[in-house]
Structures are given as C-alpha cells and as structure tokens.
Design an enzyme around this catalytic site. Structure first.
Site, mmCIF file in Angstrom:
data_model
loop_
_atom_site.group_PDB
_atom_site.id
_atom_site.type_symbol
_atom_site.label_atom_id
_atom_site.label_comp_id
_atom_site.label_asym_id
_atom_site.label_seq_id
_atom_site.Cartn_x
_atom_site.Cartn_y
_atom_site.Cartn_z
ATOM 1 N N GLU A 182 0.825 -1.219 0.000
ATOM 2 C CA GLU A 182 0.000 0.000 0.000
ATOM 3 C C GLU A 182 0.856 1.265 0.000
ATOM 4 O OE1 GLU A 182 -2.823 -0.677 3.204
ATOM 5 O OE2 GLU A 182 -4.140 -1.795 1.862
ATOM 6 N N GLU A 333 -6.250 -7.963 -1.647
ATOM 7 C CA GLU A 333 -6.730 -8.236 -0.280
ATOM 8 C C GLU A 333 -8.212 -7.907 -0.219
ATOM 9 O OE1 GLU A 333 -4.671 -5.934 2.657
ATOM 10 O OE2 GLU A 333 -2.709 -6.349 1.800
HETATM 11 C C1 GLA Z 1 -4.308 -3.397 4.669
HETATM 12 C C2 GLA Z 1 -2.935 -4.003 4.656
HETATM 13 C C3 GLA Z 1 -2.851 -5.328 5.320
HETATM 14 C C4 GLA Z 1 -3.710 -5.368 6.561
HETATM 15 C C5 GLA Z 1 -5.126 -5.033 6.205
HETATM 16 C C6 GLA Z 1 -6.063 -5.093 7.385
HETATM 17 O O1 GLA Z 1 -4.994 -3.580 3.517
HETATM 18 O O2 GLA Z 1 -2.381 -4.088 3.373
HETATM 19 O O3 GLA Z 1 -1.498 -5.561 5.647
HETATM 20 O O4 GLA Z 1 -3.215 -4.453 7.479
HETATM 21 O O5 GLA Z 1 -5.154 -3.722 5.727
HETATM 22 O O6 GLA Z 1 -7.379 -4.778 7.019
#
Ligand code: GLA
Length: 694
Positions: A182, A333
C-alpha cells in the site's frame, strides 16, 4: 411514477432500439492478470509463514488446498526474517514455504518487505525514518515508517529486492511480485533533503523563478520567490499552485520509489513474473495513473470497514482500478468478514463476501485474496478477521470462502480471455480531485460522491461503465462524462474536443473547466477552453444553503450543494434544465445546456441533481448517444456485469436486495454454477448466477 418503473421503462425503450448488445471482443485472449497454466480466475490469501513454526505450514497449506485457495501472497512484512542483520540473508525458509505451497498447487506472489524495515536498519540509519511535518522523526515499530525520498532507504530497498529476485526470479512457483505494501500510504518525510528534492524538481519543471512566480501569482500575499531554496513544503492551507505541485511531487517520489524496486526485480526475474502494487480504491495520496504505468497490472485492497457493501460504490472502485491501466486487475486483499480498524468492526452478513467476490470478477478481477489466512498471536492486528483461528482450525467464514473458491474453479474456463467492455466512460482526474479538495467552497461538495451519482445512474442503464483518466483514449466510447473536471488545461481541452468533433458526446459536470494545470483560474471562466465549443459559460457558481428547484426536459426535481448559473452565447444551444425560484440570481436561469458540435455533442450540467433527475439525465444522455445496455432489464437490487471474450459473453448476476428475485435472460444461456441451460434464474438474497452466452 416509481423510480424502478421509470428505469424499466427507459431500459425497455433502449433495448427496443438495439436488442443485440455490442460485441467488440478484446483484441487478445491473453491478458496479464490470467497466469498461464493456472485457472483464469483465482482465489487466495495473505499467508505469513514467518509467524509460525515450520512444522505447522503443511497443515495450513493442506487446509488452503482443500478450501480451493490457489494463491498465497507472502513475505511483504518479513524483512527481519529475510535479512536478520545487514548483508546476511536467509531465504531458505521462504523457499521451503513457497515450494511446499507449490506442492499443494498454490502459487506465490512475493511482496517486497519495504513497508517494514527491520529495527537494525532504522537504528543504524536513522535518516531512513520519516520526519513528520512537526519536525518529529517517527519511531520504529509500526509500518510505513521509512522515507520514500531517502536515497539511503532506496538503496537498502534495492538491495533486498535484488536479493529476493536473484533467489526467486526463476522459481516456477512464484508467479509475480507486489511492490511494498500500500505504498506506505503515500506518507512523506518533511526533512530538509526532501524539501531540496522538491525545490530541484520544481526548478526542472519551471526552469525560471519568474515563470513559477507568474503561474502561482506569487505577487499575492508577498509570496514571490527569489531563490529556489525559499520554497516551502506546503503544510495545511497554502498557495493552490504550490499545493498541487506538492501532490505531483509526492506522485513522482512514489513512482521513483516503485521504479527502483521494479528495476531491481526485472534485472533477475523471468519476464513471465508479473509486478503489481496493492492500491486502495479512491485513496488519493498520489496520482494512480502514473504509478500504475510501470506495473504489469493494478491490484487493490477492497475493504468495507463498518457496515455493509454498497454495490454502487464498490463497483465504482473496481471500475476505477480497472481503468488505471484499462485492463483487468486483482483484488490483492479483501475482508474476511470483519476488519479491526474501523469504528465498528461488524461482520459481513452470510453470503455477502461471496457476492463481493463475484462482483469483483464481474468488474474485471481475475483473483481475489483474503487478508489474512491466520492471525498472528500478537501484533497490531491480533483481532482482525481471518480464515483460520488462533488454534489453527477454520472459522465459520472459511466455508463461504471455500464455496466461492470452488465455484471459481468450476466456471473459470468461461472467464478465460474475457474483460468488461463499455460504451460509457467516466473521466477521473487526481488534479481536479485535489484542486476541489483544497478549495471545497462548501464542505458538502464531495467530488467522489458526484462521480458516484453519475456512475449509479449511467450504470443502471448501460450496465457497464469504465472509469478512466481524462487523458485516456476516448474514441471507442459513445458517451463520456466528466463530473467534476476542475483542472482542464489546453492540451486536455484539445483531447476532449477531438473526441467531440469525431462524433462523441461529452458531458461536463459542475466545477468543470475552472483551472489550468497550475491550479490558476482560467480567465475564460468555466468551462475554460471549452466555452466556445459549448457556446455557453458559467456566469456565477453558488454553494447552496438549501436545495433549489430545477425543471425542464428531464422533468423536475431539486439541485443540492452546488449550482452554476449558465449563460448561452450561441443560438444553437439548447437549455435542458432551468432553476426555479431560489436566491434571486439563479431564478429562471439555465442549469443544463447542450449543443451539437462537430460530429458530436457537448453538454454542460451545472447542478448536482437528485437521484430521480440524475436517472432522467442518464436516460437522455444514453439515448442521445446511442448507448445500449449490455444485458437487458433486471429487477431493482440486482446488479448485472458482463465480461466479453472472443465469441462469448459472460454475465454475472448478483441480488443485493433483501428479497428473492427472478431474472429473465434475453435468451437461453449456460448457467455455469448450476451446470444447466436456462432462460431465467432465481436469485436468493446475495444470490449469484453466472450466465455464459456463446
Ligand atoms: C491493509 C494491509 C494489510 C492489513 C489489512 C487489514 O490492507 O495491506 O497488511 O493491514 O489492511 O485490514
């Protein structure tokens, strides 16, 4: 007339015009999001073998395989395990984990671990830690604590990425890479070195201070700069020109940060291994179009947080992500029931995550991964949702994931080589978004909500909408709408005019064409360089205290938040909506004007319209532009998406309403989940059907 009746009437009419939806198949059947040798659509999870004894891995992978998971993303936070001390690497454990996953028919995506540099690193090189704008250096132990602009940090990132690529760049079980995680939420360091980089970057762009001073109108408030080193990093409110350039500089920094690692990986890795980055929907820390340029494909992390999925908003975010590179994408994700970071971490309803996974596929995702497989026993995210509990056995939610994963596997072949194809595009511009954010004028103006109101209305009719950069090629679209294109420099105006001259229909929304690329006002007034083509301009804009009545060719209703008083300057203009009694200034004035121009048409919508009027507006726009729905009528609350491939159309139908719904198909198709042919489907709440037409 109820709105659902209204939609059906409009849809029926449009369908009559063209029973056969467009069938322009994508040029090639090989798309980078679909991995050769793997199923066309995949499901997986984030897995952290470094958090567990090796003896446990086999059981994790056995459970994953039994659940139908085919992908793990690994290592994105494992720097301290891969390089326990400077220059000493240990990849053996990771190789064993990856190879064991391979034995269970699970491929790996390797994350570079640069969102979490180890303690030895930040201790030895404190200059790699970010400085906040209050001058404080961040402490070690969270993530995103390093400075993306630090040359030393970049060197260290390059080091670990190169070593990983050397070791895993030819591993057959590694299908691709994720850069960072991210992108450190695009957080910047406000240290002196970064400030100098910003100043140098400005110098390279503006060449002379006279030029910069002129574009930023620095005579205002004695901001005139005589030396590049005088220019500050903006903190809080500042000169709008400076603020917009800072955002572009942030984009430049993160693009370079990413490129540094891409170069390191590409030096060693097989060309077949993709490189992606996990973005975050409408996160606006940087401009996503340049960031994604160097990636094989875009990915995003799709979280609901509090509440439940809003299909229009989530669909829009998928379409935004698909539009970054104008191709399919991955959901790297998604939420395993609940998260841990929202104000209320409620669980998704039973069936909701399955609906979400299928929605992702409908909008062009070729992989959906849950975050995460199993929670670490300690650490900041101990009580986040998971697929396997702290005892190592499945939580109830795994059943739903497993069901969906097996469905993906069952019907995957239908999706090979397919992608959504739309006749309608919405234009999105980070420059415009930021320019409006900097000077909202009314806190109620939310340009994403405006985008969504266009999206909801247009998608309900067209059933497929692209969201693309304002600079994207537009020739293939019958209708292009730019809801809040505030920054509209000459080159962009030329690009849009080209589209209109050649037969396209361009719809501009509120606040469009107000600024040039330096975030300075255009003296033509809105819509700036497009005033002549429209034959009209905005005389005055008003932030509204209360709703204003509007009426005309689209019916009558209300405008809220923002209203622009238009004035026609050309006889060929047609006024489509007028304001009713309001503040005196707006009374009886044009709110929407349209004009034929070249072989096409340009329309300016100067007000934010209520849902019913917006639907009527969308009906007019699509009808005027010859847009046809990709499927046909569906009951309210049912979303239909279409993916197109050579000789086939695949429809995904999802029922988001609380009642069972019956959908009649335009003709008999293969109902892939049921394994039979039919001309209609019954959908329970959150029910999903996949109809293949070939
Ligand atoms: C983000 C991160 C993950 C985790 C999730 C939790 O998307 O990339 O590492 O922390 O949030 O919701």
């Amino acid at each position: 007339m109820s709105s659902s009746f209204f939609f059906r009437a409009i849809l029926g009419f449009v369908l009559m015009l063209s029973a056969a939806a467009q069938t322009v198949a994508p040029a090639s059947t090989s798309i980078p999001t679909q991995i050769p040798g793997q199923n066309a659509i995949l499901m997986g999870a984030a897995w952290y073998p470094e958090q567990w004894p090796e003896a446990r891995w086999e059981e994790d992978l056995r459970l994953m395989e039994a659940s139908g998971l085919k992908v793990v993303r690994v290592a994105e936070f494992a720097w301290s395990r891969m390089e326990p001390s400077e220059g000493h690497y240990d990849f053996d454990w990771l190789e064993r984990a990856i190879n064991l996953a391979g034995k269970h028919h699970i491929v790996s995506v390797l994350g570079t671990p640069t969102a979490t540099p180890p303690a030895w690193l930040t201790q030895k090189y404190p200059d790699t830690l970010r400085v906040e704008h209050d001058g404080q250096r961040v402490t070690h132990g969270n993530r995103a604590h390093a400075s993306a602009s630090s040359p030393r940090y970049r060197e260290l990132c390059r080091g670990i990425a190169e070593k990983m690529a050397e070791r895993f760049g030819h591993n057959p079980n590694v299908v691709g890479w994720q850069i960072d995680n991210e992108y450190g939420y695009a957080l910047m360091s406000y240290d002196e070195g970064t400030r100098q980089q910003f100043q140098d970057w400005l110098q390279a762009k503006y060449k002379t201070l006279d030029n910069l001073n002129a574009h930023w109108t620095t005579a205002y408030w004695s901001q005139t700069y005589d030396n590049w080193r005088e220019i500050p990093i903006p903190v809080g409110g500042h000169n709008p020109g400076l603020m917009l350039e800072w955002k572009r500089f942030v984009t430049y920094i993160w693009t370079g940060y990413q490129q540094n690692q891409i170069d390191a990986i590409r030096k060693y890795a097989d060309a077949r291994q993709f490189i992606t980055g996990n973005l975050m929907g409408f996160f606006d820390g940087f401009d996503h179009y340049p960031i994604t340029e160097a990636l094989t494909f875009a990915s995003w992390d799709d979280y609901v947080g509090t509440g439940h999925v809003d299909p229009a908003y989530n669909g829009l975010a998928h379409d935004l992500t698909r539009g970054f590179k104008r191709q399919n994408f991955w959901v790297m994700e998604t939420q395993p029931g609940a998260v841990n970071w929202s104000s209320l971490n409620n669980f998704l309803n039973r069936g909701e995550a399955r609906a979400m996974a299928w929605q992702a596929v409908g909008h062009g995702a070729d992989d959906v991964n849950y975050w995460q497989w199993r929670s670490a026993l300690n650490g900041q995210e101990e009580i986040h949702g998971v697929l396997v509990g702290p005892d190592g056995t499945p939580v109830p939610f795994l059943d739903e994931v497993s069901q969906t994963a097996h469905e993906f596997a069952k019907v995957e072949e239908s999706f090979r080589g397919t992608t959504p194809v739309s006749q309608v595009a919405l234009l999105y511009s980070y420059d415009s978004h930021w320019a409006i954010q900097f000077q909202k004028h009314t806190e109620k103006y939310d340009d994403i909500a405006v985008l969504k109101s266009y999206y909801r209305a247009l998608r309900q009719i067209a059933q497929s909408v692209d969201v693309v950069s304002a600079y994207a090629p537009l020739a293939g679209y019958k209708l292009v709408a730019a809801p809040s294109l505030n920054v509209l420099p000459k080159d962009l105006a030329d690009h849009l005019l080209d589209y209109v001259r050649n037969g396209g229909h361009l719809v501009l929304g509120t606040r469009s064409g107000m600024k040039d690329e330096f975030n300075a006002l255009l003296p033509q007034r809105q819509p700036g360089f497009l005033v002549d083509a429209l034959g009209a301009r905005v005389e005055q804009y008003y932030a509204l205290e209360k709703n204003v009545p509007v009426s005309g060719a689209w019916g009558s209703g209300e405008a809220s938040v923002w209203a622009e008083q238009l004035k026609s300057q050309a006889p060929a203009d047609e006024v489509l909506l007028q304001y009713g009694k309001s503040n005196g200034w707006l009374d009886g004035q044009p709110a929407v004007i349209t004009r034929a121009y070249g072989k096409g048409r340009i329309t300016y919508v100067g007000a934010l319209l209520d849902d019913k009027l917006m639907s009527a507006a969308a009906a007019w726009m699509t009808e005027k532009s010859g847009v046809t729905p990709v499927f046909g009528p569906v009951p309210e609350g049912v979303e239909v998406s279409r993916r197109l491939g050579e000789g086939k159309q695949v429809y995904i139908l999802i029922n988001y309403s609380a009642e069972a719904q019956r959908v009649t198909l335009p003709h008999a198709m293969n109902l892939a989940l049921e394994g039979k042919r039919g001309d209609g489907v019954e959908l329970a709440p959150y029910g999903v059907a996949v109809a293949v037409d070939k």
